[in-house]
Design a protein around this motif. Structure first.
Motif, PDB file in Angstrom:
ATOM      1  N   ALA A 113      17.959 -94.938   7.532  1.00 47.65           N
ATOM      2  CA  ALA A 113      16.961 -94.843   6.151  1.00 47.65           C
ATOM      3  C   ALA A 113      17.315 -95.835   5.236  1.00 47.65           C
ATOM      4  CB  ALA A 113      16.702 -93.689   5.931  1.00 47.65           C
ATOM      5  N   HIS A 114      18.683 -95.846   4.819  1.00 43.35           N
ATOM      6  CA  HIS A 114      19.460 -96.527   3.863  1.00 43.35           C
ATOM      7  C   HIS A 114      20.078 -97.947   4.210  1.00 43.35           C
ATOM      8  CE1 HIS A 114      18.735 -93.547   0.464  1.00 43.35           C
ATOM      9  NE2 HIS A 114      18.667 -92.836   1.527  1.00 43.35           N
ATOM     10  N   HIS A 115      19.778 -98.521   5.462  1.00 45.53           N
ATOM     11  CA  HIS A 115      20.115 -99.698   5.965  1.00 45.53           C
ATOM     12  C   HIS A 115      21.681 -99.747   5.507  1.00 45.53           C
ATOM     13  CE1 HIS A 115      16.476-100.534   7.580  1.00 45.53           C
ATOM     14  NE2 HIS A 115      16.524-101.754   7.472  1.00 45.53           N
ATOM     15  N   LEU A 116      22.760 -98.602   5.687  1.00 42.69           N
ATOM     16  CA  LEU A 116      24.174 -98.707   5.040  1.00 42.69           C
ATOM     17  C   LEU A 116      24.822 -99.846   6.191  1.00 42.69           C
ATOM     18  CD1 LEU A 116      24.637 -94.922   4.719  1.00 42.69           C
ATOM     19  CD2 LEU A 116      24.099 -96.632   3.186  1.00 42.69           C
ATOM     20  N   ASP A 117      25.663-100.495   5.578  1.00 43.99           N
ATOM     21  CA  ASP A 117      26.287-101.616   6.170  1.00 43.99           C
ATOM     22  C   ASP A 117      27.517-100.946   6.986  1.00 43.99           C
ATOM     23  OD1 ASP A 117      24.964-103.814   5.221  1.00 43.99           O
ATOM     24  OD2 ASP A 117      25.882-103.438   3.386  1.00 43.99           O
ATOM     25  N   ALA A 118      27.989 -99.722   6.727  1.00 49.87           N
ATOM     26  CA  ALA A 118      29.178 -99.158   7.460  1.00 49.87           C
ATOM     27  C   ALA A 118      29.372 -97.889   7.070  1.00 49.87           C
ATOM     28  CB  ALA A 118      30.693-100.108   7.237  1.00 49.87           C
ATOM     29  N   LEU A 119      29.911 -96.939   7.786  1.00 49.47           N
ATOM     30  CA  LEU A 119      30.345 -95.578   7.370  1.00 49.47           C
ATOM     31  C   LEU A 119      31.793 -95.445   7.435  1.00 49.47           C
ATOM     32  CD1 LEU A 119      27.694 -93.974   9.792  1.00 49.47           C
ATOM     33  CD2 LEU A 119      27.672 -93.835   7.423  1.00 49.47           C
ATOM     34  N   VAL A 120      32.230 -94.220   6.634  1.00 40.57           N
ATOM     35  CA  VAL A 120      33.362 -93.493   6.570  1.00 40.57           C
ATOM     36  C   VAL A 120      33.049 -92.142   6.913  1.00 40.57           C
ATOM     37  CG1 VAL A 120      35.706 -93.085   5.413  1.00 40.57           C
ATOM     38  CG2 VAL A 120      34.556 -95.183   4.959  1.00 40.57           C
ATOM     39  N   LEU A 121      33.509 -91.323   7.877  1.00 40.70           N
ATOM     40  CA  LEU A 121      33.216 -90.225   8.310  1.00 40.70           C
ATOM     41  C   LEU A 121      34.413 -89.276   7.915  1.00 40.70           C
ATOM     42  CD1 LEU A 121      32.454 -91.395  11.906  1.00 40.70           C
ATOM     43  CD2 LEU A 121      30.756 -91.093   9.948  1.00 40.70           C
ATOM     44  N   LEU A 122      34.011 -88.117   7.052  1.00 40.05           N
ATOM     45  CA  LEU A 122      34.848 -87.212   6.463  1.00 40.05           C
ATOM     46  C   LEU A 122      34.766 -85.791   7.147  1.00 40.05           C
ATOM     47  CD1 LEU A 122      35.334 -89.452   4.380  1.00 40.05           C
ATOM     48  CD2 LEU A 122      35.601 -87.736   2.617  1.00 40.05           C
ATOM     49  N   ALA A 123      35.575 -85.558   8.141  1.00 39.52           N
ATOM     50  CA  ALA A 123      35.439 -84.037   8.552  1.00 39.52           C
ATOM     51  C   ALA A 123      36.774 -83.493   9.094  1.00 39.52           C
ATOM     52  CB  ALA A 123      34.474 -84.439   9.757  1.00 39.52           C
ATOM     53  N   SER A 124      37.016 -82.509   9.845  1.00 40.03           N
ATOM     54  CA  SER A 124      38.269 -81.787  10.215  1.00 40.03           C
ATOM     55  C   SER A 124      38.054 -80.896  11.225  1.00 40.03           C
ATOM     56  CB  SER A 124      38.958 -81.124   8.969  1.00 40.03           C
ATOM     57  OG  SER A 124      39.294 -82.148   8.158  1.00 40.03           O
ATOM     58  N   CYS A 125      36.767 -80.166  11.412  1.00 44.44           N
ATOM     59  CA  CYS A 125      36.735 -78.982  12.311  1.00 44.44           C
ATOM     60  C   CYS A 125      35.900 -79.234  13.321  1.00 44.44           C
ATOM     61  CB  CYS A 125      36.100 -77.971  11.380  1.00 44.44           C
ATOM     62  SG  CYS A 125      37.573 -77.509  10.283  1.00 44.44           S
ATOM     63  N   ASP A 126      35.823 -78.221  14.200  1.00 41.52           N
ATOM     64  CA  ASP A 126      35.456 -78.117  15.488  1.00 41.52           C
ATOM     65  C   ASP A 126      34.384 -79.135  16.063  1.00 41.52           C
ATOM     66  OD1 ASP A 126      36.689 -75.007  16.725  1.00 41.52           O
ATOM     67  OD2 ASP A 126      36.933 -75.742  14.672  1.00 41.52           O
ATOM     68  N   LYS A 127      33.101 -78.691  15.518  1.00 44.89           N
ATOM     69  CA  LYS A 127      31.860 -79.701  16.184  1.00 44.89           C
ATOM     70  C   LYS A 127      31.638 -80.730  15.017  1.00 44.89           C
ATOM     71  CE  LYS A 127      31.999 -76.121  18.651  1.00 44.89           C
ATOM     72  NZ  LYS A 127      33.317 -75.668  17.964  1.00 44.89           N
ATOM     73  N   ILE A 128      32.092 -80.754  13.866  1.00 45.19           N
ATOM     74  CA  ILE A 128      31.923 -81.609  12.913  1.00 45.19           C
ATOM     75  C   ILE A 128      32.408 -83.115  13.348  1.00 45.19           C
ATOM     76  CG2 ILE A 128      31.727 -82.158  10.544  1.00 45.19           C
ATOM     77  CD1 ILE A 128      32.502 -78.614  11.391  1.00 45.19           C
ATOM     78  N   VAL A 129      33.612 -83.171  13.686  1.00 41.97           N
ATOM     79  CA  VAL A 129      34.436 -84.313  14.210  1.00 41.97           C
ATOM     80  C   VAL A 129      33.535 -85.001  15.306  1.00 41.97           C
ATOM     81  CG1 VAL A 129      36.433 -85.268  15.221  1.00 41.97           C
ATOM     82  CG2 VAL A 129      36.465 -83.647  13.219  1.00 41.97           C
ATOM     83  N   PRO A 130      33.264 -84.284  16.314  1.00 38.35           N
ATOM     84  CA  PRO A 130      32.451 -84.771  17.558  1.00 38.35           C
ATOM     85  C   PRO A 130      31.056 -85.431  17.146  1.00 38.35           C
ATOM     86  CG  PRO A 130      32.877 -82.567  17.983  1.00 38.35           C
ATOM     87  CD  PRO A 130      33.744 -82.770  16.744  1.00 38.35           C
ATOM     88  N   GLY A 131      30.714 -84.497  16.262  1.00 39.05           N
ATOM     89  CA  GLY A 131      29.250 -84.953  15.829  1.00 39.05           C
ATOM     90  C   GLY A 131      29.127 -86.287  15.004  1.00 39.05           C
ATOM     91  N   MET A 132      29.954 -86.415  14.266  1.00 37.08           N
ATOM     92  CA  MET A 132      30.292 -87.581  13.578  1.00 37.08           C
ATOM     93  C   MET A 132      30.332 -88.708  14.379  1.00 37.08           C
ATOM     94  SD  MET A 132      31.813 -86.625   9.872  1.00 37.08           S
ATOM     95  CE  MET A 132      30.847 -85.942   8.504  1.00 37.08           C
ATOM     96  N   LEU A 133      31.361 -88.624  15.556  1.00 39.12           N
ATOM     97  CA  LEU A 133      31.983 -89.522  16.118  1.00 39.12           C
ATOM     98  C   LEU A 133      30.613 -90.144  17.085  1.00 39.12           C
ATOM     99  CD1 LEU A 133      35.212 -88.446  17.358  1.00 39.12           C
ATOM    100  CD2 LEU A 133      34.644 -90.540  15.848  1.00 39.12           C
ATOM    101  N   MET A 134      29.671 -88.847  17.554  1.00 39.72           N
ATOM    102  CA  MET A 134      28.489 -88.874  18.366  1.00 39.72           C
ATOM    103  C   MET A 134      27.541 -89.976  17.434  1.00 39.72           C
ATOM    104  SD  MET A 134      28.005 -85.192  19.774  1.00 39.72           S
ATOM    105  CE  MET A 134      26.340 -85.614  20.317  1.00 39.72           C
ATOM    106  N   ALA A 135      27.199 -89.925  16.148  1.00 35.70           N
ATOM    107  CA  ALA A 135      26.513 -90.615  15.256  1.00 35.70           C
ATOM    108  C   ALA A 135      27.104 -91.966  15.094  1.00 35.70           C
ATOM    109  CB  ALA A 135      26.648 -90.045  14.010  1.00 35.70           C
ATOM    110  N   ALA A 136      28.450 -92.378  14.992  1.00 34.07           N
ATOM    111  CA  ALA A 136      28.973 -93.752  14.960  1.00 34.07           C
ATOM    112  C   ALA A 136      28.568 -94.384  16.246  1.00 34.07           C
ATOM    113  CB  ALA A 136      30.483 -93.556  14.722  1.00 34.07           C
ATOM    114  N   ALA A 137      28.847 -93.741  17.417  1.00 34.68           N
ATOM    115  CA  ALA A 137      28.580 -94.293  18.686  1.00 34.68           C
ATOM    116  C   ALA A 137      27.068 -94.759  18.942  1.00 34.68           C
ATOM    117  CB  ALA A 137      29.010 -93.476  19.640  1.00 34.68           C
TER     118      ALA A 137
END
Length: 562
Positions: free
Chosen positions: A112-136
């Motif tokens: 929606a915001h046409h971001l050029d890149a992402l930094v993903l901040l997480a530590s825990c069980d489903k949040i880390v894989p969820g963020m990696l899924m989004a990146a992929a």
């Protein structure tokens, strides 16, 4: 603004004056709309989850690095819940489905915001894989920085404690092995700092795998949450993402078949959480990596030695793993087995990253061994198949006593985790039983709860070396004993687990990779003739949607548009 940036469509030219005005209302300046990448910071900070409690401090350092490197930082929030708080009650139904919501929400904001890149901040069980899924899924430049593990607590039962020690202690309290005063003291001393849980559960497994996949800077996974080195690495992460954006180093150049294979090898070598199997399958699907993760585990397991042993497989916790050299030293020792040319977020290969690492602490052979002299010649995770798991099931030989690698027992069948837990605490489970917990899969649960407490109660009751537990649900990475989860197809979808009866013989064989119900094919079909698919347990809200759309655990329990 350079026409090369995605964000140019939002901010460049007089036609986008409105968008610039809206950002200026928040204090952004004209200089922020020049030839600079807009870096989104997906921050899952909150005060609900101890693993995420320090992420605001981490985020400030990331912003510093982004500004130093000439980028524009734009932070947004991401949901996160704590598995430990949600265990053992209705809340656990909502944990795994959050992974899909996390991936979806990051995709929605970034697009929606046409971001050029992402930094993903997480530590825990489903949040880390969820963020990696989004990146992929997005395939834009992306990097992760985790919050780090907490330090271990007071020593109890031969090792440093963590919050799961309380559930083991509850069984001891119930059987009169410890006092109420000792139990209450543990509550105050078992989790002394913020951070992801100090044992090697799903949270720390996935943080380690994010590093193995090349999505974090080398050494990032295991620096304790309370150490200043994590903040320095966060600043460097902010600098690196700007370089990745300018060089066009996108997520799928890192998340691909090579890195997925390395992650499978690493999970086997360090006997990571069984949940990692499902999460890697989901990440591979989002990356369109063209690999079958279950087959990789089956093929690579027998030829990948286990060289790391951490709690729950030993008394050592994640701080000890970090001091023993962490992921960089493990990868260095595993290099002959790895896809060493896999690209990472540094722009260098895995081999180049490891070659540049300096190890400040001495080796610890009690935590990390070598390929030549491993803890076990086989990997610490195993995929099982058989007439009780026609697709697949997952277990963790690295956390199972060798005496239980082949176990045959009589089934005690429960249609929910709650019923099983009550029976265990009431002393109704005996040595030689196989506890069967069904209708707890992605669709049947719904949400595929962790059967974490059941295993802890068996441990506390002194039954962890004389019983087994099989389920279409999941387990915590801290569980030990003879357990098999992720049975697919699940009972609610007509898997054979649905027709198991009390007294049936079941054999778990983690050496041969089989899960067998000692009932003839004819008897199985006869039982199915009278079986009826249960009505959905939930008919409204997100759980109802997840129950309808989730794939099997063998496919990552993902929600797919098709």
């Amino acid at each position: 603004m350079s026409k090369g940036w995605r964000s140019s469509e939002v901010f460049a030219g007089p036609q986008n004056a409105g968008a610039r005005a809206l950002w200026k209302s928040m204090g952004y300046c004209d200089g922020d709309f020049g030839d600079r990448p807009v870096i989104g910071i997906a921050n899952s900070w909150n005060t609900l989850v101890p693993g995420h409690f320090n992420l605001n401090m981490v985020s400030e350092q990331v912003k510093k690095g982004i500004h130093r490197a000439g980028g524009v930082a734009a932070e947004f929030g991401v949901i996160a819940s704590c598995d430990g708080v949600c265990e053992g009650h209705r809340g656990m139904h909502f944990i795994l489905p959050q992974r899909e919501v996390i991936a979806d929400s990051i995709e929605l904001v970034a697009e929606a915001h046409h971001l050029d890149a992402l930094v993903l901040l997480a530590s825990c069980d489903k949040i880390v894989p969820g963020m990696l899924m989004a990146a992929a899924r997005l395939d834009i430049p992306a990097i992760m920085i985790t919050g780090g593990p907490m330090l271990g607590g007071v020593e109890f039962d031969g090792r440093k404690t963590d919050e799961t020690s309380l559930h083991e202690a509850l069984g001891m309290l119930a059987s009169g092995k410890i006092s109420e005063e000792r139990f209450r003291s543990l509550e105050n001393l078992c989790a002394p700092t913020c951070g992801s849980c100090s044992f090697f559960g799903t949270a720390n497994t996935m943080c380690c795998l994010a590093e193995v996949l090349g999505m974090t800077l080398p050494g990032a996974a295991l620096i304790p949450a309370v150490h200043s080195e994590r903040l320095r690495l966060a600043c460097e992460t902010g600098e690196v993402i700007c370089r990745m954006a300018r060089e066009g180093l996108t997520a799928r150049k890192i998340l691909n078949g090579l890195s997925i294979e390395n992650a499978v090898r690493a999970t086997l070598a360090m006997s990571g959480s069984t949940n990692a199997v499902m999460h890697l399958a989901a990440i591979a699907a989002e990356a369109e990596a063209g690999v079958d993760v279950m087959d990789l585990f089956s093929r690579l397991g027998p030829e990948t030695p286990q060289i790391v042993r951490v709690n729950p497989a030993s008394k050592w916790n994640t701080e000890d793993f970090w001091m023993a050299g962490g992921i960089p030293r493990m990868l260095k020792r595993m290099m002959p087995l790895l896809q060493k040319d896999a690209l990472t977020c540094t722009g260098r290969t895995v081999e180049e990253n490891v070659s540049a690492c300096v190890f400040p602490f001495p080796e610890n052979d009690d935590v990390m061994k070598t390929l030549e002299a491993p803890f076990s010649p086989r990997g610490g995770i195993a995929v099982l198949r058989g007439n009780l798991a026609p697709d697949t099931a997952v277990t963790k030989p690295g956390a199972i006593d060798p005496s239980l690698h082949v176990f045959t027992g009589e089934a005690r069948v429960f249609d929910s985790e709650d019923d099983a837990n009550a029976a265990i605490l009431a002393g109704k489970i005996q040595a030689g039983n196989v506890v069967v917990i069904r209708y707890e899969g992605p669709k049947g649960g719904p949400g595929m709860r962790e059967m974490y407490r059941a295993m802890k109660y068996l441990y506390g009751m002194g039954l962890n070396k004389s019983t087994a537990l099989v389920t279409d649900g999941r387990f915590s990475g801290t569980n030990n004993g003879c357990f098999v989860g992720h049975i697919s197809p699940e009972a609610a979808e007509g898997g054979p687990l649905a027709i198991v009866r009390d007294g049936d013989k079941i054999t778990v064989d983690v050496i041969e990779g089989t899960l067998h119900l000692h009932v003839s094919d004819g008897e199985i079909w006869e039982r199915f003739a009278s079986w009826k698919k249960p009505a959905p347990k939930v008919t409204r809200g997100h759980l109802a949607l997840y129950s309808r759309l989730a794939s099997s655990a063998a496919k990552g329990a993902v929600v797919r548009a098709e």
